[in-house]
Enzyme design. Structure first.
Site, PDB file in Angstrom:
ATOM      1  N   CYS A 126       0.805  -1.236   0.000  1.00  0.00           N
ATOM      2  CA  CYS A 126       0.000   0.000   0.000  1.00  0.00           C
ATOM      3  C   CYS A 126       0.833   1.279   0.000  1.00  0.00           C
ATOM      4  O   CYS A 126       0.578   2.197  -0.784  1.00  0.00           O
ATOM      5  CB  CYS A 126      -0.967  -0.004   1.177  1.00  0.00           C
ATOM      6  SG  CYS A 126      -0.159   0.094   2.807  1.00  0.00           S
ATOM      7  N   HIS A 150      -2.024   1.348   6.956  1.00  0.00           N
ATOM      8  CA  HIS A 150      -2.542   1.157   5.602  1.00  0.00           C
ATOM      9  C   HIS A 150      -2.954   2.517   5.037  1.00  0.00           C
ATOM     10  O   HIS A 150      -3.454   3.383   5.769  1.00  0.00           O
ATOM     11  CB  HIS A 150      -3.742   0.212   5.590  1.00  0.00           C
ATOM     12  CG  HIS A 150      -4.231  -0.117   4.210  1.00  0.00           C
ATOM     13  ND1 HIS A 150      -3.506  -0.882   3.320  1.00  0.00           N
ATOM     14  CD2 HIS A 150      -5.368   0.252   3.546  1.00  0.00           C
ATOM     15  CE1 HIS A 150      -4.172  -0.989   2.176  1.00  0.00           C
ATOM     16  NE2 HIS A 150      -5.294  -0.301   2.296  1.00  0.00           N
ATOM     17  N   HIS A 206      -6.165   1.459  -3.890  1.00  0.00           N
ATOM     18  CA  HIS A 206      -5.073   1.089  -2.979  1.00  0.00           C
ATOM     19  C   HIS A 206      -4.540  -0.292  -3.317  1.00  0.00           C
ATOM     20  O   HIS A 206      -5.181  -1.065  -4.033  1.00  0.00           O
ATOM     21  CB  HIS A 206      -5.582   1.101  -1.530  1.00  0.00           C
ATOM     22  CG  HIS A 206      -6.639   0.067  -1.251  1.00  0.00           C
ATOM     23  ND1 HIS A 206      -6.691  -0.683  -0.100  1.00  0.00           N
ATOM     24  CD2 HIS A 206      -7.717  -0.358  -1.992  1.00  0.00           C
ATOM     25  CE1 HIS A 206      -7.731  -1.496  -0.113  1.00  0.00           C
ATOM     26  NE2 HIS A 206      -8.368  -1.313  -1.265  1.00  0.00           N
TER      27      HIS A 206
END
Length: 242
Positions: free
Chosen positions: A110, A161, A173
């Protein structure tokens, strides 16, 4: 001779009586002129004073367009224009395989995904989600726009994240759950529970500079974890009715 002396005496008496009157008239004329001059000066001063008051009033009524606002020590960027070009570069990596710790086209995670996207846009972004969270300005969830960074607490309590908001309640993402770079609905229960905050990189920012410290980020998370997100509550209620 006596007659001549009498005439001269009468003339001298008249002169004595006339001279003070003439002097008095001249004095009154000078005083009147002086008084008029003072009056004109007062009018001029009144005019300047009125103009000065008007100038002060004009300055007070001058409106400055708000671009951001602060709450305590923090500056929020809800009114700043986001960098929407970020979305275009992010779409180009759609479908790339997810690999934890990966940094290449063969596998990416990510934060590496976000780092690559910003590099394509001409910005130097740090490698980890925790470091990336220090950049940009806080934006309230109800005011997020395409191009904003969304941070979540997944495997850790800190930002672990990160995704890029693209509008309509969705983000792009590198997802460990999906195994690739994909578009995901942020209103899913999983992400609602783990959402921490959003950050905005302004469109006119030439160079990325940290706006926060790790301590201020932790403080922000601590403050906001004490109260339920009103938007999340509405979404939960709505999902419960469907």
């Amino acid at each position: 001779m006596k007659v001549l002396k009498k005439i001269i005496g009468i003339f001298m008496s008249s002169a004595i009586l006339i001279m003070p009157s003439v002097a008095e008239a001249k004095t009154k004329k000078i005083e009147k002129k002086h008084s008029k001059s003072i009056s004109v000066k007062h009018k001029s001063l009144d005019k300047i004073s009125k103009h000065s008051r008007h100038s002060k009033h004009s300055k007070k009524s001058l409106k400055v367009k708000k671009v951001s606002y602060s709450y305590g020590p923090r500056v929020y960027g809800d009114d700043l224009e986001p960098n929407r070009d970020i979305y275009k570069y992010a779409i180009g990596l759609l479908g790339t395989r997810y690999t934890f710790g990966g940094e290449s086209i063969n596998g990416i995670d990510c934060s590496s995904f976000v780092q690559h996207v910003f590099e394509l846009a001409g910005y130097k972004m740090p490698r980890t989600a925790r470091e990336q969270a220090l950049y940009g300005y806080f934006v309230r969830r109800e005011n997020i726009k395409p191009g904003d960074l969304l941070f979540f607490a997944t495997y850790a309590s800190y930002p672990s994240h990160v995704g890029i908001y693209i509008g309509n309640g969705k983000m792009i993402h590198a997802s460990s759950r999906g195994g690739k770079v994909e578009i995901t609905d942020i209103n899913q229960d999983y992400y609602i529970k783990r959402f921490l905050f959003a950050k905005r990189i302004p469109a006119n920012m030439k160079e990325l500079v940290p706006q926060d410290s790790i301590e201020s980020i932790e403080e922000y998370i601590s403050e906001n974890s004490k109260k339920e997100d009103p938007i999340a509550k509405i979404i939960k209620e709505k999902d419960g009715k469907n």
